[in-house]
Design a protein around this motif. Structure first.
Motif, PDB file in Angstrom:
ATOM      1  N   LEU A 153       0.829  -1.192   0.000  1.00  0.00           N
ATOM      2  CA  LEU A 153       0.000   0.000   0.000  1.00  0.00           C
ATOM      3  C   LEU A 153       0.870   1.250   0.000  1.00  0.00           C
ATOM      4  O   LEU A 153       2.043   1.226   0.408  1.00  0.00           O
ATOM      5  N   THR A 154       0.282   2.373  -0.416  1.00  0.00           N
ATOM      6  CA  THR A 154       0.975   3.645  -0.254  1.00  0.00           C
ATOM      7  C   THR A 154       0.909   4.048   1.222  1.00  0.00           C
ATOM      8  O   THR A 154       0.125   3.488   2.005  1.00  0.00           O
ATOM      9  N   ALA A 155       1.695   5.045   1.605  1.00  0.00           N
ATOM     10  CA  ALA A 155       1.699   5.498   2.997  1.00  0.00           C
ATOM     11  C   ALA A 155       0.321   5.996   3.421  1.00  0.00           C
ATOM     12  O   ALA A 155      -0.155   5.702   4.522  1.00  0.00           O
ATOM     13  N   ALA A 156      -0.352   6.746   2.546  1.00  0.00           N
ATOM     14  CA  ALA A 156      -1.683   7.262   2.873  1.00  0.00           C
ATOM     15  C   ALA A 156      -2.690   6.123   3.013  1.00  0.00           C
ATOM     16  O   ALA A 156      -3.511   6.114   3.937  1.00  0.00           O
ATOM     17  N   GLU A 157      -2.637   5.160   2.088  1.00  0.00           N
ATOM     18  CA  GLU A 157      -3.553   4.024   2.160  1.00  0.00           C
ATOM     19  C   GLU A 157      -3.312   3.211   3.428  1.00  0.00           C
ATOM     20  O   GLU A 157      -4.261   2.759   4.090  1.00  0.00           O
ATOM     21  N   ALA A 158      -2.050   3.009   3.786  1.00  0.00           N
ATOM     22  CA  ALA A 158      -1.725   2.215   4.968  1.00  0.00           C
ATOM     23  C   ALA A 158      -2.233   2.884   6.241  1.00  0.00           C
ATOM     24  O   ALA A 158      -2.677   2.218   7.177  1.00  0.00           O
ATOM     25  N   GLN A 159      -2.187   4.226   6.298  1.00  0.00           N
ATOM     26  CA  GLN A 159      -2.699   4.918   7.479  1.00  0.00           C
ATOM     27  C   GLN A 159      -4.212   4.753   7.607  1.00  0.00           C
ATOM     28  O   GLN A 159      -4.737   4.604   8.716  1.00  0.00           O
ATOM     29  N   VAL A 160      -4.904   4.783   6.476  1.00  0.00           N
ATOM     30  CA  VAL A 160      -6.349   4.543   6.497  1.00  0.00           C
ATOM     31  C   VAL A 160      -6.649   3.153   7.052  1.00  0.00           C
ATOM     32  O   VAL A 160      -7.499   2.971   7.933  1.00  0.00           O
ATOM     33  N   VAL A 161      -5.936   2.139   6.552  1.00  0.00           N
ATOM     34  CA  VAL A 161      -6.151   0.767   7.003  1.00  0.00           C
ATOM     35  C   VAL A 161      -5.788   0.622   8.476  1.00  0.00           C
ATOM     36  O   VAL A 161      -6.498  -0.050   9.240  1.00  0.00           O
ATOM     37  N   ALA A 162      -4.707   1.254   8.905  1.00  0.00           N
ATOM     38  CA  ALA A 162      -4.288   1.159  10.304  1.00  0.00           C
ATOM     39  C   ALA A 162      -5.348   1.742  11.229  1.00  0.00           C
ATOM     40  O   ALA A 162      -5.648   1.182  12.289  1.00  0.00           O
ATOM     41  N   LEU A 163      -5.921   2.871  10.843  1.00  0.00           N
ATOM     42  CA  LEU A 163      -6.968   3.485  11.666  1.00  0.00           C
ATOM     43  C   LEU A 163      -8.209   2.596  11.743  1.00  0.00           C
ATOM     44  O   LEU A 163      -8.828   2.460  12.806  1.00  0.00           O
ATOM     45  N   LEU A 164      -8.573   1.995  10.632  1.00  0.00           N
ATOM     46  CA  LEU A 164      -9.700   1.066  10.641  1.00  0.00           C
ATOM     47  C   LEU A 164      -9.395  -0.151  11.523  1.00  0.00           C
ATOM     48  O   LEU A 164     -10.242  -0.624  12.280  1.00  0.00           O
ATOM     49  N   ALA A 165      -8.156  -0.633  11.447  1.00  0.00           N
ATOM     50  CA  ALA A 165      -7.781  -1.846  12.179  1.00  0.00           C
ATOM     51  C   ALA A 165      -7.795  -1.630  13.687  1.00  0.00           C
ATOM     52  O   ALA A 165      -8.027  -2.577  14.445  1.00  0.00           O
ATOM     53  N   ILE A 166      -7.573  -0.422  14.152  1.00  0.00           N
ATOM     54  CA  ILE A 166      -7.579  -0.175  15.599  1.00  0.00           C
ATOM     55  C   ILE A 166      -8.940   0.315  16.071  1.00  0.00           C
ATOM     56  O   ILE A 166      -9.092   0.772  17.209  1.00  0.00           O
ATOM     57  N   GLY A 167      -9.957   0.254  15.173  1.00  0.00           N
ATOM     58  CA  GLY A 167     -11.332   0.444  15.607  1.00  0.00           C
ATOM     59  C   GLY A 167     -12.008   1.748  15.258  1.00  0.00           C
ATOM     60  O   GLY A 167     -13.123   2.000  15.714  1.00  0.00           O
ATOM     61  N   HIS A 168     -11.391   2.610  14.459  1.00  0.00           N
ATOM     62  CA  HIS A 168     -12.017   3.885  14.107  1.00  0.00           C
ATOM     63  C   HIS A 168     -12.977   3.712  12.926  1.00  0.00           C
ATOM     64  O   HIS A 168     -12.626   3.078  11.932  1.00  0.00           O
ATOM     65  N   PRO A 169     -14.164   4.312  12.998  1.00  0.00           N
ATOM     66  CA  PRO A 169     -15.078   4.281  11.859  1.00  0.00           C
ATOM     67  C   PRO A 169     -14.570   5.193  10.735  1.00  0.00           C
ATOM     68  O   PRO A 169     -13.666   6.003  10.952  1.00  0.00           O
ATOM     69  N   ARG A 170     -15.199   5.076   9.560  1.00  0.00           N
ATOM     70  CA  ARG A 170     -14.745   5.873   8.417  1.00  0.00           C
ATOM     71  C   ARG A 170     -14.798   7.376   8.707  1.00  0.00           C
ATOM     72  O   ARG A 170     -13.912   8.130   8.267  1.00  0.00           O
ATOM     73  N   SER A 171     -15.837   7.800   9.427  1.00  0.00           N
ATOM     74  CA  SER A 171     -15.957   9.235   9.715  1.00  0.00           C
ATOM     75  C   SER A 171     -14.780   9.739  10.546  1.00  0.00           C
ATOM     76  O   SER A 171     -14.250  10.832  10.304  1.00  0.00           O
TER      77      SER A 171
END
Length: 373
Positions: free
Chosen positions: A310-328
């Motif tokens: 993944l790109t750095a930006a994509e990986a940060q999105v996935v990391a935030l989702l993985a630790i429980g944050h909703p899309r908003s």
């Protein structure tokens, strides 16, 4: 005792538990004196005062009468250039002009009125001296005895430099540990000089709180500085500094300042830290927690970049989702719109070969758990 054996005794002094005591005793025996003495005095504080076979009260009695003040102590008042010896002739000349009766009574009671001395090093903030102390039984020094003292001076100075090197090894380990755990701390050596300020503490220092001036830690407000210096003085003597209740106010808020003595070896010259001053601020603690959370997120993102391409930006999105944050919440933390996050996820689904967010989260958490082990 031949000069070679005396020089060897001082060369071994930093390398064994009672090396300095043995070396000072050897100096006393070689010069027919009662005691050998080695001491260091900083700008405001005594770093150490070692003498072989003296009463336990020796240092305390001198401290009680301000015995390291040149206006009181005729030995300190007659110091000469480094490695030059002064002795009873010089003491007599000073005592003829002024005699401090309290000091004279003390040294006579301790039976150390006579002797000879030399400055080993006299640099800003630090005075190192070597002496032989004699009482009525030994009488005044002879030229031959003073010659022994003079010849061994450079050997003692070399041993002090070795001690300095050894103590600094431990200092570097302590500094590294404090920086690693991001403790806001200032370390102070036996000369009352600041020897290290952690990066976290450096960020908290300033003209509205406290600063390091001429190597000394000073609080901005005079009343708080008096309290700070009093506690540092107690800690330098290895005494309890009382409860941690010294609050200072800066533009960033309240800071709790705590002063404590550090554990030290019996034979420690003060090159290594003697005192630790820690700073604690509720605001700084919250900011540090946020920085730690951000650092952990970036570490997770790096792991996902490598594992899922993944790109750095994509990986940060996935990391935030993985630790429980909703899309908003991901959108808020990334500073983008929810639509942008959704668009990024469509690309991420294709790269990872998944169709739903829940599948992506399971995959990401598996990667992170594997990396943690």
């Amino acid at each position: 005792m031949p000069h070679k054996r005396l020089a060897e005794a001082f060369a071994r002094a930093p390398l064994s538990e009672d090396g300095w005591d043995n070396a000072l005793r050897a100096l006393a025996e070689a010069t027919g004196s009662a005691h050998g003495q080695l001491l260091a005095v900083g700008k405001q504080h005594l770093s150490f005062n070692w003498a072989n076979d003296v009463p336990e009260s020796f240092v305390a009695e001198l401290d009680r009468i301000d015995g390291y003040n040149p206006q009181v102590n005729y030995r300190v008042g007659t110091v000469r250039a480094p490695l030059e010896v002064s002795w009873e002739v010089h003491y007599d000349a000073l005592r003829a002009r002024h005699t401090d009766e309290a000091y004279l009574e003390t040294v006579r009671r301790l039976d150390v009125e006579h002797g000879a001395q030399m400055v080993l090093a006299n640099k800003p903030g630090a005075f190192f001296g070597l002496a032989i102390l004699r009482g009525e039984a030994q009488g005044r020094t002879t030229e031959a005895e003073r010659d022994i003292l003079s010849r061994v001076g450079p050997e003692v100075l070399a041993a002090i430099r070795l001690q300095d090197s050894i103590e600094h090894q431990g200092t570097r380990l302590l500094q590294g540990s404090l920086d690693t755990v991001r403790t806001a701390a200032i370390l102070i050596d036996g000369m009352a000089q600041v020897c290290h300020v952690t990066q976290t503490a450096q960020a908290m220092l300033g003209p509205d709180l406290m600063q390091v001036r001429a190597g000394t830690l000073r609080a901005t407000r005079p009343d708080l500085d008096r309290q700070l210096q009093a506690r540092i003085g107690l800690a330098l003597r290895g005494l309890d500094t009382g409860p941690a209740d010294l609050w200072m106010r800066s533009e960033a808020g309240l800071v709790l300042t705590d002063v404590r003595a550090l554990p030290r070896e019996k034979w420690n010259m003060g090159f290594s830290p003697r005192v630790i001053v820690t700073l604690r601020s509720p605001i700084a603690t919250e900011a540090l927690a946020r920085e730690d959370a951000q650092g952990q997120l970036l570490a997770k993102a790096d792991q996902l970049c490598a594992a899922l391409d993944l790109t750095a930006a994509e990986a940060q999105v996935v990391a935030l989702l993985a630790i429980g944050h909703p899309r908003s919440e991901v959108a808020v933390r990334r500073g983008v719109s929810v639509q942008t996050v959704a668009s990024q996820l469509r690309t991420i689904f294709v790269k990872c070969g998944v169709n739903r967010e829940s599948e992506l989260v399971v995959m990401a958490r598996a990667v992170l758990e594997t990396a943690a082990h």
